[in-house]
Design a protein around this motif. Structure first.
Motif, PDB file in Angstrom:
ATOM      1  N   ALA A   1       3.656   0.226  10.145  1.00 52.84           N
ATOM      2  CA  ALA A   1       3.563  -0.304   8.775  1.00 52.84           C
ATOM      3  C   ALA A   1       2.105  -0.597   8.415  1.00 52.84           C
ATOM      4  O   ALA A   1       1.314  -1.042   9.248  1.00 52.84           O
ATOM      5  CB  ALA A   1       4.401  -1.580   8.661  1.00 52.84           C
ATOM      6  N   ARG A   2       1.784  -0.324   7.148  1.00 48.23           N
ATOM      7  CA  ARG A   2       0.406  -0.512   6.663  1.00 48.23           C
ATOM      8  C   ARG A   2       0.373  -1.615   5.608  1.00 48.23           C
ATOM      9  O   ARG A   2       1.280  -1.711   4.780  1.00 48.23           O
ATOM     10  CB  ARG A   2      -0.102   0.778   6.018  1.00 48.23           C
ATOM     11  CG  ARG A   2      -0.516   1.802   7.050  1.00 48.23           C
ATOM     12  CD  ARG A   2      -1.041   3.031   6.371  1.00 48.23           C
ATOM     13  NE  ARG A   2       0.038   3.851   5.864  1.00 48.23           N
ATOM     14  CZ  ARG A   2      -0.131   4.831   4.971  1.00 48.23           C
ATOM     15  NH1 ARG A   2      -1.314   5.078   4.463  1.00 48.23           N
ATOM     16  NH2 ARG A   2       0.906   5.564   4.580  1.00 48.23           N
ATOM     17  N   VAL A   3      -0.699  -2.383   5.622  1.00 50.31           N
ATOM     18  CA  VAL A   3      -0.863  -3.465   4.651  1.00 50.31           C
ATOM     19  C   VAL A   3      -2.273  -3.391   4.064  1.00 50.31           C
ATOM     20  O   VAL A   3      -3.252  -3.301   4.801  1.00 50.31           O
ATOM     21  CB  VAL A   3      -0.682  -4.853   5.315  1.00 50.31           C
ATOM     22  CG1 VAL A   3      -0.878  -5.969   4.290  1.00 50.31           C
ATOM     23  CG2 VAL A   3       0.684  -4.970   5.981  1.00 50.31           C
ATOM     24  N   VAL A   4      -2.346  -3.407   2.728  1.00 52.35           N
ATOM     25  CA  VAL A   4      -3.651  -3.563   2.076  1.00 52.35           C
ATOM     26  C   VAL A   4      -3.664  -4.978   1.502  1.00 52.35           C
ATOM     27  O   VAL A   4      -2.808  -5.349   0.697  1.00 52.35           O
ATOM     28  CB  VAL A   4      -3.885  -2.521   0.969  1.00 52.35           C
ATOM     29  CG1 VAL A   4      -5.311  -2.653   0.441  1.00 52.35           C
ATOM     30  CG2 VAL A   4      -3.648  -1.110   1.501  1.00 52.35           C
ATOM     31  N   SER A   5      -4.623  -5.734   1.950  1.00 52.01           N
ATOM     32  CA  SER A   5      -4.680  -7.162   1.657  1.00 52.01           C
ATOM     33  C   SER A   5      -5.787  -7.391   0.625  1.00 52.01           C
ATOM     34  O   SER A   5      -6.961  -7.309   0.937  1.00 52.01           O
ATOM     35  CB  SER A   5      -5.005  -7.837   2.989  1.00 52.01           C
ATOM     36  OG  SER A   5      -4.837  -9.170   2.934  1.00 52.01           O
ATOM     37  N   ILE A   6      -5.371  -7.646  -0.625  1.00 55.14           N
ATOM     38  CA  ILE A   6      -6.327  -7.623  -1.748  1.00 55.14           C
ATOM     39  C   ILE A   6      -6.552  -9.036  -2.307  1.00 55.14           C
ATOM     40  O   ILE A   6      -5.594  -9.773  -2.548  1.00 55.14           O
ATOM     41  CB  ILE A   6      -5.802  -6.705  -2.869  1.00 55.14           C
ATOM     42  CG1 ILE A   6      -5.653  -5.276  -2.340  1.00 55.14           C
ATOM     43  CG2 ILE A   6      -6.718  -6.752  -4.093  1.00 55.14           C
ATOM     44  CD1 ILE A   6      -5.056  -4.290  -3.342  1.00 55.14           C
ATOM     45  N   ASP A   7      -7.800  -9.375  -2.513  1.00 52.83           N
ATOM     46  CA  ASP A   7      -8.121 -10.642  -3.178  1.00 52.83           C
ATOM     47  C   ASP A   7      -9.446 -10.452  -3.918  1.00 52.83           C
ATOM     48  O   ASP A   7     -10.275  -9.640  -3.512  1.00 52.83           O
ATOM     49  CB  ASP A   7      -8.241 -11.773  -2.147  1.00 52.83           C
ATOM     50  CG  ASP A   7      -7.930 -13.140  -2.747  1.00 52.83           C
ATOM     51  OD1 ASP A   7      -6.855 -13.700  -2.437  1.00 52.83           O
ATOM     52  OD2 ASP A   7      -8.767 -13.644  -3.533  1.00 52.83           O
ATOM     53  N   PHE A   8      -9.630 -11.193  -5.000  1.00 59.02           N
ATOM     54  CA  PHE A   8     -10.872 -11.040  -5.765  1.00 59.02           C
ATOM     55  C   PHE A   8     -11.939 -12.054  -5.375  1.00 59.02           C
ATOM     56  O   PHE A   8     -13.016 -12.073  -5.947  1.00 59.02           O
ATOM     57  CB  PHE A   8     -10.617 -11.097  -7.271  1.00 59.02           C
ATOM     58  CG  PHE A   8     -10.320 -12.446  -7.874  1.00 59.02           C
ATOM     59  CD1 PHE A   8      -9.932 -13.530  -7.111  1.00 59.02           C
ATOM     60  CD2 PHE A   8     -10.432 -12.635  -9.247  1.00 59.02           C
ATOM     61  CE1 PHE A   8      -9.648 -14.763  -7.680  1.00 59.02           C
ATOM     62  CE2 PHE A   8     -10.164 -13.859  -9.840  1.00 59.02           C
ATOM     63  CZ  PHE A   8      -9.767 -14.918  -9.039  1.00 59.02           C
ATOM     64  N   ASP A   9     -11.592 -12.868  -4.376  1.00 60.90           N
ATOM     65  CA  ASP A   9     -12.486 -13.956  -3.993  1.00 60.90           C
ATOM     66  C   ASP A   9     -13.367 -13.502  -2.823  1.00 60.90           C
ATOM     67  O   ASP A   9     -12.852 -13.165  -1.753  1.00 60.90           O
ATOM     68  CB  ASP A   9     -11.612 -15.147  -3.592  1.00 60.90           C
ATOM     69  CG  ASP A   9     -12.432 -16.382  -3.330  1.00 60.90           C
ATOM     70  OD1 ASP A   9     -13.590 -16.249  -2.885  1.00 60.90           O
ATOM     71  OD2 ASP A   9     -11.912 -17.477  -3.564  1.00 60.90           O
TER      72      ASP A   9
END
Ligand SMILES: C[S@@+](CC[C@H](N)C(=O)[O-])C[C@H]1O[C@@H](n2cnc3c(N)ncnc32)[C@H](O)[C@@H]1O
Length: 268
Positions: free
Chosen positions: A99-107
């Motif tokens: 399983a793949r996860v893209v962990s996105i945040d603008f901080d």
């Protein structure tokens, strides 16, 4: 403020920050005095907010489990926050190690921590990006071959949309993702409800003005309207306690949550 010395580039220790406040609520160490003050002002009005932060993590992980068990192998975690454990990839990769996860945040502060803690974990990619620019995110995910939108995906918007103001068009952000999500995809979200304790709403709105932690509280109907075009699962848009089951206590801050799915036949 002195805490800005030695802080990651882009960190502003003079204003409360939602990622750092949430980290403090969960017992983390990646936060500043200004965040702790804002959290304690919240806790003075609603002492159960720390419990609710834990409910929120449980809901997020439950949604990941549901999606993974239904065959989803790619996850886009929008507004992922400072990494904590158990994490999205830990739950997803327990079901299937690919399983793949893209962990996105603008901080940028989150990005520093996410890069340090997540880079090197197979299948996990931290990304600095703004959820209010869904087209940019989708283009990057495609260009970097991180997500195959021809296959089911789970989009996580947990603790995110109440930081998106009306003029920033939250429903359009959701719709942009819905348009590219394959049949069998999932979207899980939480949102601060306007049925929360009025003193809590007043306090948090006042204490966070002009910062990234400034929330907007919405009604169940308004929140549900953001997810038109999806099939809403389980109890629908309800306080997280109802999703988690058992006899969990009511909290001053009411976090509404929902898990929905793309219709089986995609409408383009
Ligand atoms: C309350 S935390 C939730 C963290 C995590 N989703 C969880 O449930 O444990 C909210 C996060 O959303 C991020 N965030 C807020 N607005 C955002 C935006 N427009 N784009 C990307 N991230 C955003 C904040 O930086 C913060 O890390």
């Amino acid at each position: 403020m002195s805490e800005n010395r030695g802080a990651p580039e882009g960190a502003d220790a003079s204003k409360p920050n939602s990622a750092r406040m949430f980290d403090y609520l969960l017992g983390g160490k990646d936060n500043y005095e200004i965040d702790r003050m804002a959290v304690h002002a919240m806790l003075a009005v609603a002492p159960d907010t720390r419990t609710l932060a834990w409910f929120s993590r449980q809901f997020l992980l439950k949604a990941v489990q549901i999606a993974a068990e239904s065959g989803v192998r790619q996850f886009i975690d929008l507004g992922a926050g400072i990494p904590t454990s158990p994490a999205v990839h830990e739950v997803a990769q327990k079901v299937d190690s690919s399983a793949r996860v893209v962990s996105i945040d603008f901080d940028p502060v989150v990005q520093v921590h996410a890069t340090a803690m997540l880079s090197g974990i197979p299948g996990v990619t931290p990304m600095l990006a703004d959820a209010r620019k869904p087209d940019d995110i989708i283009a990057r995910l495609r260009a970097d071959r991180l997500i195959d939108f021809d296959r089911p995906v789970a989009v996580l918007m947990v603790g995110l949309l109440h930081f998106v103001m009306d003029e920033e068009h939250p429903a359009e952000i959701v719709a942009r993702f819905r348009e590219v999500m394959a049949p069998g995809s999932y979207l899980a979200f939480t949102h601060g409800g306007d049925e929360s304790d009025p003193a809590f709403i007043q306090q948090t709105v006042k204490d966070t003005g002009g910062s990234t932690a400034h929330p907007v509280y919405r009604s169940r109907a308004e929140v549900a309207s953001f997810f038109e075009g999806f099939e809403m699962l389980g109890p629908g848009v309800v306080p997280l306690q109802e999703w988690l089951g058992g006899d969990l206590p009511h909290t001053g801050l009411v976090l509404l949550g929902g898990i929905c799915r793309t219709p089986t036949a995609r409408k383009d």
